[in-house]
Scaffold this motif. Structure first.
Motif, PDB file in Angstrom:
ATOM      1  N   VAL A   1      -4.763   5.943  -0.475  1.00 46.21           N
ATOM      2  CA  VAL A   1      -3.974   4.720  -0.320  1.00 46.21           C
ATOM      3  C   VAL A   1      -4.157   3.859  -1.559  1.00 46.21           C
ATOM      4  O   VAL A   1      -5.220   3.280  -1.778  1.00 46.21           O
ATOM      5  CB  VAL A   1      -4.402   3.924   0.933  1.00 46.21           C
TER       6      VAL A   1
ATOM      7  N   LEU B   1      -9.336  -4.630   0.041  1.00 44.43           N
ATOM      8  CA  LEU B   1      -9.764  -3.298   0.470  1.00 44.43           C
ATOM      9  C   LEU B   1     -10.243  -3.312   1.923  1.00 44.43           C
ATOM     10  O   LEU B   1      -9.889  -2.425   2.714  1.00 44.43           O
ATOM     11  CB  LEU B   1     -10.873  -2.786  -0.448  1.00 44.43           C
TER      12      LEU B   1
ATOM     13  N   VAL C   1      -7.170  -3.670   4.283  1.00 44.50           N
ATOM     14  CA  VAL C   1      -6.437  -2.418   4.473  1.00 44.50           C
ATOM     15  C   VAL C   1      -7.269  -1.444   5.297  1.00 44.50           C
ATOM     16  O   VAL C   1      -6.729  -0.696   6.131  1.00 44.50           O
ATOM     17  CB  VAL C   1      -6.041  -1.818   3.108  1.00 44.50           C
ATOM     18  N   ARG C   2      -8.580  -1.461   5.092  1.00 43.29           N
ATOM     19  CA  ARG C   2      -9.465  -0.630   5.913  1.00 43.29           C
ATOM     20  C   ARG C   2      -9.266  -0.940   7.398  1.00 43.29           C
ATOM     21  O   ARG C   2      -9.208  -0.030   8.234  1.00 43.29           O
ATOM     22  CB  ARG C   2     -10.918  -0.888   5.490  1.00 43.29           C
TER      23      ARG C   2
ATOM     24  N   LEU D   1      -9.296   4.639  -0.147  1.00 41.48           N
ATOM     25  CA  LEU D   1      -8.556   3.451  -0.547  1.00 41.48           C
ATOM     26  C   LEU D   1      -8.793   3.210  -2.034  1.00 41.48           C
ATOM     27  O   LEU D   1      -9.935   3.231  -2.494  1.00 41.48           O
ATOM     28  CB  LEU D   1      -9.013   2.227   0.248  1.00 41.48           C
TER      29      LEU D   1
ATOM     30  N   ALA E   1       0.842  -1.198   0.000  1.00 45.02           N
ATOM     31  CA  ALA E   1       0.000   0.000   0.000  1.00 45.02           C
ATOM     32  C   ALA E   1       0.874   1.244   0.000  1.00 45.02           C
ATOM     33  O   ALA E   1       1.819   1.342   0.782  1.00 45.02           O
ATOM     34  CB  ALA E   1      -0.916   0.010   1.225  1.00 45.02           C
TER      35      ALA E   1
ATOM     36  N   ILE F   1      -3.314   0.496  -3.709  1.00 49.94           N
ATOM     37  CA  ILE F   1      -3.018  -0.881  -3.307  1.00 49.94           C
ATOM     38  C   ILE F   1      -2.522  -1.697  -4.497  1.00 49.94           C
ATOM     39  O   ILE F   1      -3.153  -1.712  -5.555  1.00 49.94           O
ATOM     40  CB  ILE F   1      -4.275  -1.551  -2.703  1.00 49.94           C
TER      41      ILE F   1
END
Length: 501
Positions: free
Chosen positions: A271, A318, A321-322, A244, A170, A273
């Motif tokens: 962000v 997603l 990463v959240r 994201l 990321a 990815i």
């Protein structure tokens, strides 16, 4: 150089022509060598002395300082062919021999060929330039950083090793402090990677994925952005909303850098990815490079099944990463963003397949506050109502557009319980909503018919209008701002879609 042509003029000309200052010396010097043959002997002498000097200086700057771009090879070839024909008559004259020129009917084809070679250089540099990123218009400087995140609970389904766990890379773009330092103090980040090696690996992989010779994209590893690595976050203790971003199929985390930097300059953390085994190439911290394993079969049913599988993996990335944002905010994962993330205002966004993943992630994960879908057709096999507002930007719809794209997207947007917006941008193609217009040939079928910076600028402006209204309660109806960029359809919950603001 004429006295009236100052440094600013040269810089502007260099950017417009996609040539460096050294290349700007090299090209006219090479042209002068070719034209010298057609001048009277009394005029040819000064020009023939000056032109090689300019060529040598320009070539020296290109070779010794900037490195030779393939676009300049035909320019050097044209100059090399013309040089002996321009100089030979002068040498004969100095030794007392009669200066002779080749007959015009023999010299003309050679001159035309040399000029064509020289012209090919600037033409190629213009068509396939090193990208120059638009200056962000926000009040913040731009910081960036990269994290490698591993989900211990999720096996890596792309490999057979049972111990492999899903890892993503990321990259964060965030509002940074404007402290008046020159960019040379910290150095601007490379476009495609943390190092020149990573940038070249990713560039070659993108070219290979597109079926192009790697040399055609050799400007990408040279490019630098407006962000600087690991610089302090903007003063004031503010907590910033987070966006994201999932790239397109085979795309990479940096493919929307211009968009990300513009949003970061206006107070958002973006962000990007990398999805290993999907992104063209992912370079891990241990030096391993993971190349894409995704491919289409040509069978519509099978390809849709595969797309649904890839979308599901990305949606899970997603959401993962959240979850990690809370660890970054609390300093459990150390970095400059500690205490600066507003984890209650997180948006799922993506381009193409990444847009489909953002829609699916929001449907599955109510922690997302909104969705931005950049020209992505949904691939969710079980779409259901979702509470988040959506901004969907779509390309200009024409006869070659997938006939199911807009109806499928309309059905999904109709499931939302919040107001959503579908904006069709005139002159846009699928890649208009990425950085591609900054470095690919300006062919309408490829990057749309807008100019090089219009696509990234409109994408960012529409995104900001939507984000400010949705996450910051900016006064005004977002449809009014959005309708300035194209044809807008508003999806109100429980009502038929309505065109216009």
């Amino acid at each position: 150089m004429p006295e009236s042509l100052d440094h600013g003029d040269v810089k502007a000309m260099s950017a417009h022509l996609q040539l460096s200052p050294g290349e700007l010396l090299l090209v006219p010097g090479a042209v002068a060598l070719v034209l010298a043959r057609w001048l009277p002997l009394r005029l040819r002498g000064p020009l023939t002395v000056a032109a090689p000097t300019v060529v040598v200086v320009g070539a020296g700057a290109v070779l010794g300082v900037l490195g030779l771009r393939w676009q300049m090879v035909p320019v050097l070839a044209g100059a090399a062919v013309a040089l002996p024909f321009a100089v030979a008559p002068l040498l004969r004259r100095r030794t007392g021999r009669v200066a002779r020129r080749a007959p015009w009917w023999l010299a003309l084809p050679g001159s035309v060929v040399c000029l064509a070679l020289i012209a090919a250089g600037p033409a190629a540099a213009w068509a396939l330039p090193t990208p120059v990123f638009p200056e962000p218009s926000g009040r913040f400087a731009i910081g960036t950083g990269v994290l490698e995140l591993t989900d211990p609970e999720r096996p890596e389904t792309a490999t057979a090793a049972p111990e492999d766990r899903r890892t993503v890379v990321a990259q964060f773009w965030y509002p940074a402090r404007k402290d008046g330092k020159d960019s040379k103090d910290t150095g601007h980040a490379r476009y495609l990677g943390r190092t020149e090696h990573e940038a070249r690996v990713v560039s070659d992989a993108l070219a290979d994925y597109a079926g192009l010779p790697g040399i055609l994209l050799d400007g990408l590893p040279r490019a630098h952005t407006h962000a600087a690595y690991d610089v302090p976050v903007a003063d004031g203790g503010e907590r910033f909303p987070v966006v994201l971003f999932s790239p397109g199929l085979g795309g990479v985390r940096t493919q929307n850098t211009a968009w990300a930097e513009e949003l970061a300059g206006h107070g958002y953390v973006v962000v990007g990815i990398d999805h290993p085994y999907d992104s063209a190439a992912v370079v891990l911290a241990d030096g391993r490079t993971i190349r894409t394993k995704v491919s289409a079969t040509g069978d519509a049913a099978e390809d849709e099944k595969r797309a649904a599988g890839w979308t599901a993996v990305r949606a899970a990335d997603l959401s993962f990463v959240r979850t990690q944002l809370a660890r970054i905010h609390s300093s459990e994962i150390a970095g400059p963003l500690t205490g600066h993330l507003d984890t209650s205002r997180v948006v799922a966004a993506g381009h193409s397949l990444g847009g489909a993943a953002a829609l699916q992630a929001a449907r599955q994960d109510p922690r997302f506050a909104a969705v931005i879908d950049l020209d992505g057709a949904p691939h969710d096999p079980a779409p259901q109502p979702f509470p988040q507002p959506v901004l969907a930007l779509t390309q200009a719809i024409g006869p070659d557009t997938d006939r199911e794209y807009i109806p499928r997207l309309t059905r999904v947007l109709g499931l939302g319980t919040a107001t959503s917006y579908r904006l069709t941008v005139p002159g846009a193609a699928h890649l208009t909503f990425t950085d591609a217009p900054l470095y690919l040939p300006p062919l309408p079928s490829l990057v749309g018919s807008l100019d090089r910076t219009a696509g990234p600028r409109i994408t960012a402006a529409a995104s900001l209008a939507f984000l400010d209204s949705t996450l910051r309660d900016t006064p005004g109806y977002p449809a009014t701002a959005l309708s300035a960029y194209g044809t807008l359809v508003v999806h109100h919950p429980g009502r038929s879609p309505k065109s216009g603001p």
